[in-house]
Design a protein around this motif. Structure first.
Motif, PDB file in Angstrom:
ATOM      1  N   THR A  97       0.870  -1.170   0.000  1.00  0.00           N
ATOM      2  CA  THR A  97       0.000   0.000   0.000  1.00  0.00           C
ATOM      3  C   THR A  97       0.912   1.227   0.000  1.00  0.00           C
ATOM      4  O   THR A  97       1.347   1.676   1.057  1.00  0.00           O
ATOM      5  CB  THR A  97      -0.903   0.018   1.245  1.00  0.00           C
ATOM      6  OG1 THR A  97      -1.662  -1.183   1.278  1.00  0.00           O
ATOM      7  CG2 THR A  97      -1.854   1.200   1.215  1.00  0.00           C
ATOM      8  N   ALA A 123     -10.787  -4.471  -0.103  1.00  0.00           N
ATOM      9  CA  ALA A 123     -10.516  -3.193  -0.757  1.00  0.00           C
ATOM     10  C   ALA A 123     -11.060  -3.185  -2.175  1.00  0.00           C
ATOM     11  O   ALA A 123     -11.061  -4.191  -2.876  1.00  0.00           O
ATOM     12  CB  ALA A 123      -9.020  -2.932  -0.789  1.00  0.00           C
ATOM     13  N   ALA A 157      -8.929   6.681  -0.046  1.00  0.00           N
ATOM     14  CA  ALA A 157      -9.438   5.512  -0.772  1.00  0.00           C
ATOM     15  C   ALA A 157      -8.734   5.290  -2.105  1.00  0.00           C
ATOM     16  O   ALA A 157      -8.859   4.218  -2.697  1.00  0.00           O
ATOM     17  CB  ALA A 157     -10.945   5.656  -1.005  1.00  0.00           C
ATOM     18  N   VAL A 364     -13.193   1.960   0.494  1.00  0.00           N
ATOM     19  CA  VAL A 364     -12.273   1.526   1.545  1.00  0.00           C
ATOM     20  C   VAL A 364     -10.987   2.331   1.485  1.00  0.00           C
ATOM     21  O   VAL A 364     -10.400   2.498   0.420  1.00  0.00           O
ATOM     22  CB  VAL A 364     -11.950   0.021   1.405  1.00  0.00           C
ATOM     23  CG1 VAL A 364     -10.949  -0.411   2.465  1.00  0.00           C
ATOM     24  CG2 VAL A 364     -13.227  -0.798   1.510  1.00  0.00           C
ATOM     25  N   SER A 365     -10.549   2.824   2.635  1.00  0.00           N
ATOM     26  CA  SER A 365      -9.305   3.604   2.672  1.00  0.00           C
ATOM     27  C   SER A 365      -8.119   2.710   2.357  1.00  0.00           C
ATOM     28  O   SER A 365      -7.949   1.653   2.944  1.00  0.00           O
ATOM     29  CB  SER A 365      -9.119   4.243   4.045  1.00  0.00           C
ATOM     30  OG  SER A 365      -7.876   4.906   4.103  1.00  0.00           O
ATOM     31  N   MET A 366      -7.305   3.173   1.409  1.00  0.00           N
ATOM     32  CA  MET A 366      -6.059   2.475   1.090  1.00  0.00           C
ATOM     33  C   MET A 366      -4.886   3.130   1.800  1.00  0.00           C
ATOM     34  O   MET A 366      -3.780   2.620   1.785  1.00  0.00           O
ATOM     35  CB  MET A 366      -5.813   2.521  -0.427  1.00  0.00           C
ATOM     36  CG  MET A 366      -6.936   1.966  -1.272  1.00  0.00           C
ATOM     37  SD  MET A 366      -7.070   0.184  -1.149  1.00  0.00           S
ATOM     38  CE  MET A 366      -5.705  -0.307  -2.193  1.00  0.00           C
ATOM     39  N   GLU A 372      -8.684   0.204   7.729  1.00  0.00           N
ATOM     40  CA  GLU A 372      -9.497   0.709   6.622  1.00  0.00           C
ATOM     41  C   GLU A 372     -10.682   1.542   7.108  1.00  0.00           C
ATOM     42  O   GLU A 372     -11.230   2.336   6.366  1.00  0.00           O
ATOM     43  CB  GLU A 372     -10.017  -0.459   5.767  1.00  0.00           C
ATOM     44  CG  GLU A 372      -8.939  -1.213   4.994  1.00  0.00           C
ATOM     45  CD  GLU A 372      -8.268  -2.289   5.825  1.00  0.00           C
ATOM     46  OE1 GLU A 372      -8.586  -2.407   7.031  1.00  0.00           O
ATOM     47  OE2 GLU A 372      -7.400  -3.000   5.277  1.00  0.00           O
TER      48      GLU A 372
END
Length: 575
Positions: A97, A123, A157, A364-366, A372
């Protein structure tokens, strides 16, 4: 090879490799990690391993050739798990990530978005969104239509990542579908341009190519531009269309409304009676093409942080009033109240069909590979949804540490101790945090975001020194690994609700305009979602002798954060 001593930077690099294995390599999740740095001519070697950290990664050991076998033997004795199957370990997925800076460098170096972003079941696959945008571009070109695309997503995201991916794949300036990435976020543009320039320069030097930094930067600049420069080109020649048929606007909700645009044009450009908002003018500029055009708007919810920002409703209202022939593709989440676009959407939907595409929302937060649901926690915290925030925090803090303290020195110690290898940390504050000055946190001191985000730990201008403080305007769209958030009396809890204040002259004055209150809440939303791995929040104790820092301004905020399940670093744990 051939070295007798090792430098701190070498040790940090070995540590970084170990952390990458632990965090991003599926076969290494459960294993203890033992990084070794070997200097082949070193006469002395470490004999023992330092204690493991909670995630199982040891600090790197340094070794000469003769000491390596002993270190490996002792690692085998002290490992925390049983044997690993070598073949399974070797073929396990490595799904990193990256930070937005690392991602921009990789994309500019011709890597695909699939190769640099994790792709697990939790994700969204960024390539699906990116490919949909590509499809819309090609269809618009083939059918000679004009289209505008709204991509939404939670903080971190990957909206910017999608935009950079599309722009990278269409970077050939001579191709008809050439795309340019535009942002009104000055610090983001400066940092990304410099990061790409440094990376490209290093790559050229490694290949033995003599190249000047200025020449490299000129090559990078057309790829990422400031949206205001793009706008100004359209103002200079009011008839000619832009060179580009595809433009990507990052943080599109931050485009200026008519009043701010008109004021700017009058003061800075000498243009009287300018009667368009920035969204309206930018669409009209692209509308000058006789055949086709595509605008991609990357939209962050609750991210408007400055006076005169039009929000996404400004784009929708402009489409309704002046551009009836443009096709509109929207994310289904654009109706959510945090985008403040519901009324404008309904109005536009009564005029034409809005093409809703599920994959235009990144859910979804990356940014944080540890948590997340950080953005959901911050939203609940700032929306005063106590039950929801407490419920999320119960699982969030198990992997993503959040702590609070009344002691700034303790907060700084915490981030320094947490960061390993080259993990970056820094000090942030709201741009309204004027009474942090007694703590040597002065938001009026100008920082250079390039130095702050990119320079090394020995540079006093870098974030590592925890001396220069960055505000929401510096950090929006960017990120660090660990953050110390300083929380002033501008946003305080009072009677179980948020109270918004501004420091004027010698005292705090209450903000009454809903717009101003929203900007302040959004400023803290930006600050609280910048860290990839964890954060500490510093809430001062105040000073009874200073009416601008009365303890009452801070105490309820501290108790509120504690009541959300955020652990205190202080000896006094009373809520």
């Amino acid at each position: 090879m051939g070295r007798t001593i090792v430098e701190p930077g070498d040790i940090n690099q070995a540590w970084d490799y170990g952390l990458d294995l632990k965090n991003f390599h599926a076969g290494s999740y459960a294993a203890d990690i033992f990084p070794v740095l070997i200097a082949t001519k070193a006469l002395k070697s470490d004999r023992e391993w330092q204690p493991r950290h909670s995630d199982g990664v040891r600090p790197p050991a340094c070794s000469g050739v003769d000491g390596l076998a002993g270190l490996i033997d002792r690692a085998l004795v002290s490992r925390g798990v049983g044997s690993l199957d070598a073949r399974s370990w070797a073929i396990s997925a490595y799904q990193p990530t990256p930070t937005i800076i690392e991602a921009a460098q990789a994309l500019y170096g011709q890597h695909s978005v699939e190769a640099i972003a994790r792709n697990d079941a939790g994700a969204k696959n960024l390539s699906v969104t990116s490919n949909l945008v590509d499809q819309i571009i090609l269809e618009s070109q083939a059918k000679r239509t004009k289209s505008i695309v709204f991509i939404t997503g939670v903080p971190g995201a990957g909206k910017t990542l999608v935009g950079l991916d599309v722009a990278t794949r269409r970077r050939d300036v001579d191709a008809p579908t050439h795309a340019v990435f535009l942002s009104g976020n000055g610090p983001l543009v400066m940092v990304l341009q410099e990061a790409l320039t440094r990376d490209e320069l290093a790559r050229s030097k490694a290949q033995g190519k003599p190249v000047r930094k200025g020449a490299v930067k000129q090559k990078v600049k057309p790829f990422i531009q400031n949206v205001h420069h793009f706008r100004d080109e359209g103002v200079r020649d009011r008839d000619r269309p832009p060179h580009d048929h595809v433009v990507i606007f990052d943080e599109a909700q931050r485009a200026w409304n008519q009043d701010r645009t008109s004021n700017f044009m009058s003061r800075r450009k000498g243009i009287a009676n300018f009667d368009q908002s920035e969204p309206e003018f930018l669409i009209s500029y692209m509308d000058r093409h006789n055949d086709w055009a595509v605008i991609v708007c990357l939209v962050g919810g609750g991210q408007e942080i400055n006076t005169g920002e039009d929000g996404i409703a400004g784009w929708l209202e402009s489409l309704h009033d002046r551009f009836p022939r443009w096709q509109v593709y929207i994310s289904p989440e654009l109706t959510d109240n945090e985008y403040a676009a519901g009324g404008a959407l309904r109005k536009l939907g009564s005029q034409r069909e809005l093409l809703t595409e599920k994959s235009l929302h990144l859910a979804v937060s990356m940014r944080s590979f540890r948590a997340e649901n950080l953005s959901a926690f911050v939203k609940a915290l700032l929306d005063s949804e106590l039950d929801a925030a407490h419920q999320i925090a119960a699982t969030l803090v198990q992997r993503y540490p959040i702590v609070v303290t009344r002691d700034l020195d303790a907060a700084k110690r915490w981030v320094r101790e947490k960061a390993r290898g080259n993990e970056r940390f820094g000090l942030v504050a709201s741009s309204q945090a004027h009474r942090m000055k007694p703590h040597a946190v002065d938001i009026r001191v100008k920082i250079d975001p390039v130095h702050w985000f990119l320079n090394g730990a020995r540079d006093t201008r870098s974030s590592y020194y925890l001396e220069d403080v960055a505000t929401e305007f510096h950090v929006q769209g960017l990120e660090l690994d660990w953050i110390c958030v300083t929380w002033d009396a501008d946003l305080r809890r009072a009677d179980s609700a948020w109270s918004c204040h501004r420091f004027r002259g010698s005292k705090w004055t209450k903000m009454h305009k809903p717009e101003r209150q929203r900007y302040l809440l959004n400023a803290y939303r930006v600050l609280l979602t910048r860290a990839r791995q964890g954060m500490v929040i510093f809430v001062p104790e105040g000073d009874e002798a200073d009416p601008t820092r009365a303890p009452a301004f801070y105490d309820e905020t501290y108790r509120y954060l504690r009541s959300m399940g955020i652990r205190s670093l202080d000896a006094d744990e009373a809520i």
